[in-house]
Design a protein around this motif. Structure first.
Motif, PDB file in Angstrom:
ATOM      1  N   UNK A  83     -71.212  34.176-103.399  1.00  0.00           N
ATOM      2  CA  UNK A  83     -72.117  34.604-104.489  1.00  0.00           C
ATOM      3  C   UNK A  83     -71.457  34.392-105.852  1.00  0.00           C
ATOM      4  N   UNK A  84     -70.985  33.186-106.076  1.00  0.00           N
ATOM      5  CA  UNK A  84     -70.251  32.833-107.299  1.00  0.00           C
ATOM      6  C   UNK A  84     -71.173  32.938-108.521  1.00  0.00           C
ATOM      7  N   UNK A  85     -70.639  33.546-109.583  1.00  0.00           N
ATOM      8  CA  UNK A  85     -71.363  33.680-110.843  1.00  0.00           C
ATOM      9  C   UNK A  85     -71.046  32.550-111.811  1.00  0.00           C
ATOM     10  N   UNK A  86     -69.797  32.067-111.785  1.00  0.00           N
ATOM     11  CA  UNK A  86     -69.350  31.073-112.764  1.00  0.00           C
ATOM     12  C   UNK A  86     -68.358  30.118-112.122  1.00  0.00           C
ATOM     13  N   UNK A  87     -68.478  28.846-112.495  1.00  0.00           N
ATOM     14  CA  UNK A  87     -67.519  27.820-112.070  1.00  0.00           C
ATOM     15  C   UNK A  87     -66.757  27.371-113.307  1.00  0.00           C
ATOM     16  N   UNK A  88     -65.438  27.430-113.236  1.00  0.00           N
ATOM     17  CA  UNK A  88     -64.607  26.938-114.335  1.00  0.00           C
ATOM     18  C   UNK A  88     -63.821  25.737-113.823  1.00  0.00           C
ATOM     19  N   UNK A  89     -64.248  24.523-114.207  1.00  0.00           N
ATOM     20  CA  UNK A  89     -63.513  23.325-113.794  1.00  0.00           C
ATOM     21  C   UNK A  89     -62.274  23.146-114.661  1.00  0.00           C
ATOM     22  N   UNK A  90     -61.171  22.728-114.036  1.00  0.00           N
ATOM     23  CA  UNK A  90     -59.912  22.629-114.767  1.00  0.00           C
ATOM     24  C   UNK A  90     -59.524  21.213-115.163  1.00  0.00           C
ATOM     25  N   UNK A  91     -60.100  20.198-114.527  1.00  0.00           N
ATOM     26  CA  UNK A  91     -59.735  18.828-114.858  1.00  0.00           C
ATOM     27  C   UNK A  91     -60.963  17.912-114.772  1.00  0.00           C
ATOM     28  N   UNK A  92     -60.750  16.652-114.487  1.00  0.00           N
ATOM     29  CA  UNK A  92     -61.817  15.654-114.548  1.00  0.00           C
ATOM     30  C   UNK A  92     -62.950  15.856-113.546  1.00  0.00           C
ATOM     31  N   UNK A  93     -62.757  16.721-112.554  1.00  0.00           N
ATOM     32  CA  UNK A  93     -63.860  16.970-111.628  1.00  0.00           C
ATOM     33  C   UNK A  93     -65.051  17.592-112.349  1.00  0.00           C
ATOM     34  N   UNK A  94     -64.834  18.038-113.571  1.00  0.00           N
ATOM     35  CA  UNK A  94     -65.925  18.562-114.381  1.00  0.00           C
ATOM     36  C   UNK A  94     -67.059  17.534-114.484  1.00  0.00           C
ATOM     37  N   UNK A  95     -66.708  16.240-114.516  1.00  0.00           N
ATOM     38  CA  UNK A  95     -67.730  15.199-114.618  1.00  0.00           C
ATOM     39  C   UNK A  95     -68.593  15.142-113.361  1.00  0.00           C
ATOM     40  N   UNK A  96     -67.972  15.271-112.202  1.00  0.00           N
ATOM     41  CA  UNK A  96     -68.734  15.256-110.944  1.00  0.00           C
ATOM     42  C   UNK A  96     -69.672  16.456-110.879  1.00  0.00           C
ATOM     43  N   UNK A  97     -69.177  17.610-111.310  1.00  0.00           N
ATOM     44  CA  UNK A  97     -69.994  18.818-111.274  1.00  0.00           C
ATOM     45  C   UNK A  97     -71.126  18.753-112.292  1.00  0.00           C
ATOM     46  N   UNK A  98     -70.814  18.324-113.519  1.00  0.00           N
ATOM     47  CA  UNK A  98     -71.826  18.271-114.578  1.00  0.00           C
ATOM     48  C   UNK A  98     -72.899  17.231-114.287  1.00  0.00           C
ATOM     49  N   UNK A  99     -72.513  16.160-113.613  1.00  0.00           N
ATOM     50  CA  UNK A  99     -73.468  15.088-113.323  1.00  0.00           C
ATOM     51  C   UNK A  99     -74.179  15.279-111.979  1.00  0.00           C
ATOM     52  N   UNK A 100     -73.808  16.305-111.238  1.00  0.00           N
ATOM     53  CA  UNK A 100     -74.353  16.500-109.892  1.00  0.00           C
ATOM     54  C   UNK A 100     -75.866  16.687-109.881  1.00  0.00           C
ATOM     55  N   UNK A 101     -76.419  17.241-110.956  1.00  0.00           N
ATOM     56  CA  UNK A 101     -77.852  17.513-110.990  1.00  0.00           C
ATOM     57  C   UNK A 101     -78.251  18.680-110.100  1.00  0.00           C
ATOM     58  N   UNK A 102     -77.279  19.347-109.504  1.00  0.00           N
ATOM     59  CA  UNK A 102     -77.548  20.466-108.603  1.00  0.00           C
ATOM     60  C   UNK A 102     -77.686  21.759-109.413  1.00  0.00           C
ATOM     61  N   UNK A 103     -78.895  22.325-109.478  1.00  0.00           N
ATOM     62  CA  UNK A 103     -79.081  23.565-110.246  1.00  0.00           C
ATOM     63  C   UNK A 103     -78.124  24.676-109.809  1.00  0.00           C
ATOM     64  N   UNK A 104     -77.828  24.725-108.525  1.00  0.00           N
ATOM     65  CA  UNK A 104     -76.915  25.726-107.985  1.00  0.00           C
ATOM     66  C   UNK A 104     -75.535  25.626-108.650  1.00  0.00           C
TER      67      UNK A 104
END
Length: 176
Positions: free
Chosen positions: A92-113
């Motif tokens: 039941x995660x409230x927030x994701x804090x990306x620490x490196x370049x994987x931020x691009x994969x997460x931001x571009x995922x298009x997954x509302x979750x």
């Protein structure tokens, strides 16, 4: 009880009041991640971690409640996204804090979750901030000092540089 709201929406409203959050950090192998995990735990939050390395420093920390071993975003992007979504659902995660370049994969995922929980600007802003050439141009437009910068797209561009001055050659993207 907030009638008609999903579990995530109830948690989101609760967390807006300053209540502790359930936070997912990425890249548990880096010192900056363990440092942030410790700070977040001291602030009263529950910290989780995802990493494509099975054994990493955060896995053994008492500041991290659980660590998930997931696919590498560079090797299996969809596997990485699926691993993050699994952690979100199970904890039941409230927030994701990306620490490196994987931020691009997460931001571009298009997954509302993922997007709804991601501590990051939208993808277009993210690209501008990480692209060293675009970022330098933006700093100039808003009137801030910056080092002289040249965009080299070819061998000829490199040969045209004034090598009598001290220069730092860097890729447009990356930590170099």
């Amino acid at each position: 009880m907030a009638f008609g709201l999903s579990h995530h929406e109830r948690n989101k409203r609760k967390n807006e009041s300053g209540a502790p959050k359930r936070i997912l950090l990425t890249n548990g192998r880096f010192p900056v991640t363990i440092d942030l995990a410790r700070q977040l735990k001291r602030a009263g939050h529950t910290v989780y971690c995802v990493d494509p390395m099975e054994y990493h420093v955060c896995k053994f920390s008492n500041s991290v409640k659980k660590s998930y071993y997931i696919d590498s975003p560079h090797v299996k992007p969809q596997g990485y996204i699926d691993g993050v979504k699994k952690a979100i659902r199970e904890q039941s995660i409230d927030m994701i804090i990306p620490l490196h370049e994987e931020i691009f994969y997460l931001a571009k995922s298009g997954e509302p979750e993922i997007i709804d929980r991601l501590f990051a600007p939208d993808f277009k802003v993210l690209l501008r901030l990480h692209n060293k050439w675009e970022f330098s141009k933006w700093l100039g437009r808003i009137g801030l000092d910056r080092p002289a910068t040249w965009l080299c797209k070819s061998r000829e561009d490199l040969l045209a540089l004034d090598l009598s001055k001290e220069l730092a050659l860097k890729p447009v993207f990356g930590r170099a």
